[in-house]
Motif scaffolding. Structure first.
Motif, PDB file in Angstrom:
ATOM      1  N   ALA A 111       6.941 -29.522  27.163  1.00 27.34           N
ATOM      2  CA  ALA A 111       8.062 -28.625  27.433  1.00 27.34           C
ATOM      3  C   ALA A 111       8.554 -27.960  26.154  1.00 27.34           C
ATOM      4  N   MET A 169       9.061 -30.996  35.031  1.00 32.14           N
ATOM      5  CA  MET A 169       9.492 -29.607  34.973  1.00 32.14           C
ATOM      6  C   MET A 169       8.472 -28.695  34.306  1.00 32.14           C
ATOM      7  N   LEU A 181       6.987 -18.913  34.072  1.00 28.01           N
ATOM      8  CA  LEU A 181       7.023 -18.030  32.908  1.00 28.01           C
ATOM      9  C   LEU A 181       5.795 -17.136  32.806  1.00 28.01           C
ATOM     10  N   ILE A 197      16.596 -20.669  35.639  1.00 27.35           N
ATOM     11  CA  ILE A 197      16.015 -21.990  35.854  1.00 27.35           C
ATOM     12  C   ILE A 197      17.205 -22.921  36.083  1.00 27.35           C
ATOM     13  N   MET A 209      19.104 -21.210  31.697  1.00 29.97           N
ATOM     14  CA  MET A 209      18.837 -22.547  32.215  1.00 29.97           C
ATOM     15  C   MET A 209      20.143 -23.335  32.257  1.00 29.97           C
ATOM     16  N   THR A 215      16.417 -33.020  33.825  1.00 29.55           N
ATOM     17  CA  THR A 215      16.061 -32.720  32.433  1.00 29.55           C
ATOM     18  C   THR A 215      15.978 -33.977  31.576  1.00 29.55           C
ATOM     19  N   LEU A 249       8.735 -23.923  25.566  1.00 29.25           N
ATOM     20  CA  LEU A 249      10.001 -23.210  25.400  1.00 29.25           C
ATOM     21  C   LEU A 249      10.165 -22.641  23.991  1.00 29.25           C
ATOM     22  N   MET A 276       7.575 -24.710  35.349  1.00 26.23           N
ATOM     23  CA  MET A 276       8.096 -23.728  34.398  1.00 26.23           C
ATOM     24  C   MET A 276       6.975 -22.889  33.804  1.00 26.23           C
ATOM     25  N   GLU A 277       5.834 -23.520  33.579  1.00 24.48           N
ATOM     26  CA  GLU A 277       4.711 -22.785  32.996  1.00 24.48           C
ATOM     27  C   GLU A 277       4.246 -21.667  33.924  1.00 24.48           C
TER      28      GLU A 277
END
Length: 341
Positions: A67, A287, A295, A147, A123, A280, A71, A291-292
Motif C-alpha cells: 500500500a 485494501m 487507481l 476512497i 480518503m 485501514t 500511494l 485500490m490498485e
C-alpha cells in the motif's frame, strides 16, 4: 471541564512516519496538516475518524509495503486533522463557536487553496468519510475520486443520536472517562476481534486516554451528530468512489446502502472479512488490490515488485471478482467482494 491527559507514555515516532506539519489558518480556525511525499505529485488528502489522528487512523495502511509503495509512488499525501485532534493540540476555548459538518467541509477548500492544490484524491474513515463526501458534493471540480472506509451518509438514527448525546455530555463534564472510551472503541473495533489485535487495541486505548483533548473531541462529535442525510446528492456525484467495509462493522448496512445510492457507473463496494470499522488498521492488506485497480482508472500504477509468498495478496487467496478489471478497473460497478485472510 474534563481533561483527557494521563500518565501513560507512547512513543509516537514508532507508531507511524510523521510528515511535515503545517498549521493552516482558516475562517473556521487553525487546522493541522501533515504533508508526506513529493509536493510535485498529485495530491491525496486524508481525514480521520472521530477521536483519532492521522498517525493512528492510517499508520497500518502506510506501514503495509504494498500500500505504501502504491500511494507514495503516485501521491503526495496531505493528512488533515479535525480541529484539535493533532498531537499536542491545545484545548479550544469554550467561547469558540461550534462548527457544523458543512463548516468542516468548507475548511478543506481553504486548506487546498493554501497549498495551491487543484483536484485531489480523497480518503476518509467513518466520520472523516462523511466530511469528504460532503466536500465532494459541494466542490465537485476539486475532487478526482473518493476512497471511503466504513462511511456514514445518513443522518444519525435515534439510537445513534442518543448514544452520541450521552458521550457528548460525558466528554464535556468528565473528559475521556472509561464509559466514553469503551463506546468509542466499540465503534471502531469488533469485540471478538479485540483479542486478535491486542497491540492495536491497546494503542487505541492509550491514544484515547493520553493524546486527545476531550473538549476538542466533543466539538467534532457535536458536528457529526448534527449531520444531514446525503442521499439526494449521492446520485449526482460524478467522481469514482471506492468503499471498504468490514463485515463486522457496526456501519456495514449503511455502507451497503450507500453503494446503492451512487451512480452504478462510478461506485464499487469491497467487503473485508475479519475486520470491524477500522479496515485501514485491522486489514490494510485487503485494501491494496482494490485500490490498485481503482487507481488504474486514473493511469496510476504501483511500482513493479515481487509479492511475498506469505502475503494475503496471493491471487489464490482472493476472490476472482476482485481481480476482474471489468469490475474494478475503468468501468467500476457496485460489487460486493469478500476477501478471506
Amino acid at each position: 471541564m474534563g481533561d483527557s491527559s494521563g500518565s501513560v507514555s507512547i512513543d509516537m515516532e514508532a507508531l507511524s512516519p510523521r510528515g511535515q506539519e503545517h498549521l493552516v489558518e482558516t475562517t473556521y480556525g487553525p487546522v493541522c496538516v501533515a504533508v508526506c511525499g513529493d509536493p510535485d505529485k498529485p495530491a491525496l488528502i486524508t481525514y480521520p475518524d472521530l477521536a483519532l489522528n492521522y498517525m493512528f487512523c492510517f499508520q497500518g495502511l502506510l506501514f503495509c509495503p504494498e500500500a505504501s509503495s502504491l500511494l507514495l509512488h503516485n501521491f503526495c499525501i496531505y493528512h488533515i486533522s479535525p480541529l484539535g485532534h493533532e498531537l499536542g493540540a491545545p484545548v479550544i476555548s469554550v467561547d469558540a463557536p461550534l462548527l457544523s459538518a458543512d463548516d468542516l467541509a468548507d475548511q478543506i477548500i481553504e486548506v487546498l487553496n493554501y497549498f495551491g492544490l487543484g483536484a485531489v484524491m480523497c480518503m476518509g474513515v467513518t466520520a472523516g468519510a462523511y466530511i469528504l463526501t460532503l466536500f465532494a458534493m459541494k466542490y465537485r471540480q476539486r475532487v478526482l475520486g473518493l476512497i471511503l472506509v466504513s462511511p456514514l451518509y445518513q443522518a444519525p438514527s435515534w439510537s445513534e443520536w442518543l448514544c452520541n448525546k450521552v458521550m457528548s455530555n460525558l466528554l464535556y463534564y468528565y473528559g475521556m472517562c472509561g464509559v466514553v472510551k469503551e463506546l468509542l472503541l466499540k465503534r471502531k473495533f469488533v469485540v471478538m476481534l479485540k483479542f486478535q489485535n491486542q497491540i492495536l487495541f491497546k494503542n487505541a486505548e492509550e491514544l484515547l486516554l493520553c493524546e486527545r483533548q476531550s473538549t476538542n473531541i466533543w466539538r467534532f462529535l457535536e458536528a457529526i451528530n448534527g449531520r444531514v442525510d446525503l442521499s439526494e446528492g449521492l446520485r449526482k456525484l460524478q467522481c469514482r468512489t471506492l468503499i471498504f467495509i468490514g463485515e463486522s462493522s457496526c456501519y456495514h448496512s449503511e455502507a451497503v446502502h450507500m453503494t446503492t445510492k451512487l451512480d452504478r457507473r462510478y461506485g464499487a463496494l469491497v467487503e473485508v472479512q475479519g475486520s470491524g470499522s477500522l479496515v485501514t488498521e485491522e486489514q490494510p492488506q485487503a485494501m491494496v488490490i482494490p485500490m490498485e485497480y481503482f487507481l488504474m482508472g486514473y493511469g496510476l500504477y504501483r511500482p513493479t515488485q515481487s509479492i511475498s509468498p506469505r502475503s494475503p495478496l496471493s491471487p489464490t487467496r482472493i476472490s476472482p471478482e476482485l481481480l476482474s478489471p471489468e469490475n474494478m478497473g475503468l468501468k467500476l460497478k457496485p460489487i460486493k467482494t469478500r476477501l478471506s485472510l
